[in-house]
Design an enzyme around this catalytic site. Structure first.
Site, PDB file in Angstrom:
ATOM      1  N   GLU A  60       0.718  -1.050   0.151  1.00  0.00           N
ATOM      2  CA  GLU A  60      -0.166   0.129  -0.096  1.00  0.00           C
ATOM      3  C   GLU A  60       1.035   1.351   0.137  1.00  0.00           C
ATOM      4  O   GLU A  60       0.614   2.270  -0.558  1.00  0.00           O
ATOM      5  CB  GLU A  60      -0.871   0.077   1.195  1.00  0.00           C
ATOM      6  CG  GLU A  60      -1.680   1.003   1.213  1.00  0.00           C
ATOM      7  CD  GLU A  60      -2.333   1.256   2.640  1.00  0.00           C
ATOM      8  OE1 GLU A  60      -2.764   2.438   3.013  1.00  0.00           O
ATOM      9  OE2 GLU A  60      -2.275   0.228   3.349  1.00  0.00           O
ATOM     10  N   ASP A  64       1.021   3.665  -3.293  1.00  0.00           N
ATOM     11  CA  ASP A  64       0.393   5.128  -2.740  1.00  0.00           C
ATOM     12  C   ASP A  64       1.363   6.197  -3.747  1.00  0.00           C
ATOM     13  O   ASP A  64       0.981   7.175  -4.352  1.00  0.00           O
ATOM     14  CB  ASP A  64       0.150   5.664  -1.283  1.00  0.00           C
ATOM     15  CG  ASP A  64       0.211   7.071  -1.110  1.00  0.00           C
ATOM     16  OD1 ASP A  64      -0.969   7.406  -1.436  1.00  0.00           O
ATOM     17  OD2 ASP A  64       1.056   7.695  -0.669  1.00  0.00           O
ATOM     18  N   GLU A 135      -4.437   0.616  -3.497  1.00  0.00           N
ATOM     19  CA  GLU A 135      -2.988   1.072  -3.415  1.00  0.00           C
ATOM     20  C   GLU A 135      -2.226  -0.037  -3.358  1.00  0.00           C
ATOM     21  O   GLU A 135      -0.924   0.021  -4.022  1.00  0.00           O
ATOM     22  CB  GLU A 135      -2.878   2.201  -2.357  1.00  0.00           C
ATOM     23  CG  GLU A 135      -3.620   3.260  -2.412  1.00  0.00           C
ATOM     24  CD  GLU A 135      -3.269   4.523  -1.658  1.00  0.00           C
ATOM     25  OE1 GLU A 135      -3.529   5.687  -1.922  1.00  0.00           O
ATOM     26  OE2 GLU A 135      -2.950   3.847  -0.396  1.00  0.00           O
TER      27      GLU A 135
END
Length: 248
Positions: A60, A64, A135
Site C-alpha cells: 500500500e 500510494d 493502492e
C-alpha cells in the site's frame, strides 16, 4: 504470451485465482504471490519478522507513491495553465479514500480481499479496506510489471474508464467543512489536535488528530498543517461513515 504466464493461467495450482485476476485486471500476473498479498488485510496476516506482517500494508505504501506519480503527471499535462494548488487539490480528489473505495468496488476487488469476517459486524473498522487494497494492488503491479506497464494500466484501464476528471473538477470535496457541519448537526464536538510525529521533533511534517466526542477518528500527516488537517478530516469522515451514501 510468456511461458510463465501460460503456466500461471492454465497449469499452476493458482490457475482459478489467476483467471479471476485476469478477468478483473485485464492481464495475466507474473508473480501471483504479490497480488495475493495485495489483497490480504492485516487482520488475517501472520507475523513475518521484526513486527512486520505479510499483509498489504507495505505494498500500500509503495502503491500510494506510484499512484500519486502517475496522477500528478496526468494532471500536469491535462491542465498546463493551472497552478500547484489546483493540481494538488485535483490529485487529492482522485486519490481520496472515498474515490478509491468506489473504484475498488466497481472493479470487483471486494471479491478478492482477505480479511477477518468478524469485521463485517463493525462497519467503522472496514473504513479504507477497499481503498488500501487498491493502492496495494498498484504496488504489486509495479513490482511485477514495472512502472511503464503500471502507468498504462492505471491510465487506460482505470482512469479513462472509471474516473470523470472534469466532473471531479466541479465537485467540492472539503472534508474538514463536511466533518464540522456533520458534527454540528449531530450535536457532537470535534477537535483538531496537533500531535507528536512518530519520527520525533526533527521532522518537518505535521501530524493532526481528529477527536469527535472524545473518540479518536483519524490522523493526517503532511508537510503543510492545513493539508494534514484535511487528510485527518477525510479519515474521520471515512471512519464515521459520513460519506457512506457515496460508496454504497
Amino acid at each position: 504470451m510468456p511461458i510463465k504466464q501460460v503456466y500461471n493461467l492454465y497449469l499452476s495450482p493458482n490457475r482459478i485465482y489467476v483467471r479471476k485476476l485476469r478477468n478483473i485486471l485485464g492481464f495475466v500476473p507474473g508473480n501471483v504471490r504479490l497480488y495475493q498479498m495485495a489483497f490480504r488485510h492485516k487482520s488475517v496476516a501472520t507475523w513475518v519478522k521484526d513486527g512486520v506482517k505479510n499483509s498489504n500494508e507495505r505494498l500500500e505504501f509503495l502503491g500510494d507513491a506510484v499512484l500519486g506519480s502517475v496522477i500528478a503527471e496526468l494532471l500536469f499535462k491535462l491542465y498546463p495553465y493551472k497552478d500547484e494548488g489546483f493540481l494538488t487539490e485535483m490529485r487529492s480528489k482522485i486519490v481520496s479514500r472515498v474515490n478509491l473505495n468506489q473504484l475498488s468496488k466497481k472493479l470487483g476487488f471486494n471479491e478478492l480481499i482477505e480479511y477477518d469476517a468478524r469485521m463485517i459486524s463493525y462497519p467503522n473498522k472496514q473504513g479504507s479496506l477497499l481503498g488500501d487494497a487498491f493502492e496495494a494492488l498498484i504496488g504489486a503491479v509495479y513490482l511485477d510489471k514495472g512502472y511503464q506497464f503500471t502507468r498504462e494500466f492505471l491510465l487506460g484501464r482505470i482512469i479513462k474508464t472509471h474516473v470523470d476528471i472534469h466532473h471531479l473538477e466541479m465537485t467540492e470535496t472539503n472534508f474538514k467543512s463536511r466533518l464540522i457541519e456533520w458534527c454540528q448537526h449531530s450535536g457532537k464536538e470535534v477537535v483538531f489536535l496537533q500531535i507528536d510525529n512518530p519520527e520525533g521533533e526533527s521532522t518537518k511534517m505535521f501530524s493532526i488528530k481528529v477527536v469527535v466526542d472524545g473518540e479518536d477518528c483519524g490522523i493526517g500527516r503532511d508537510f503543510n498543517k492545513k493539508s494534514a488537517e484535511k487528510s485527518a478530516a477525510e479519515k474521520a469522515c471515512e471512519y464515521l461513515k459520513i460519506f457512506e451514501e457515496s460508496i454504497s
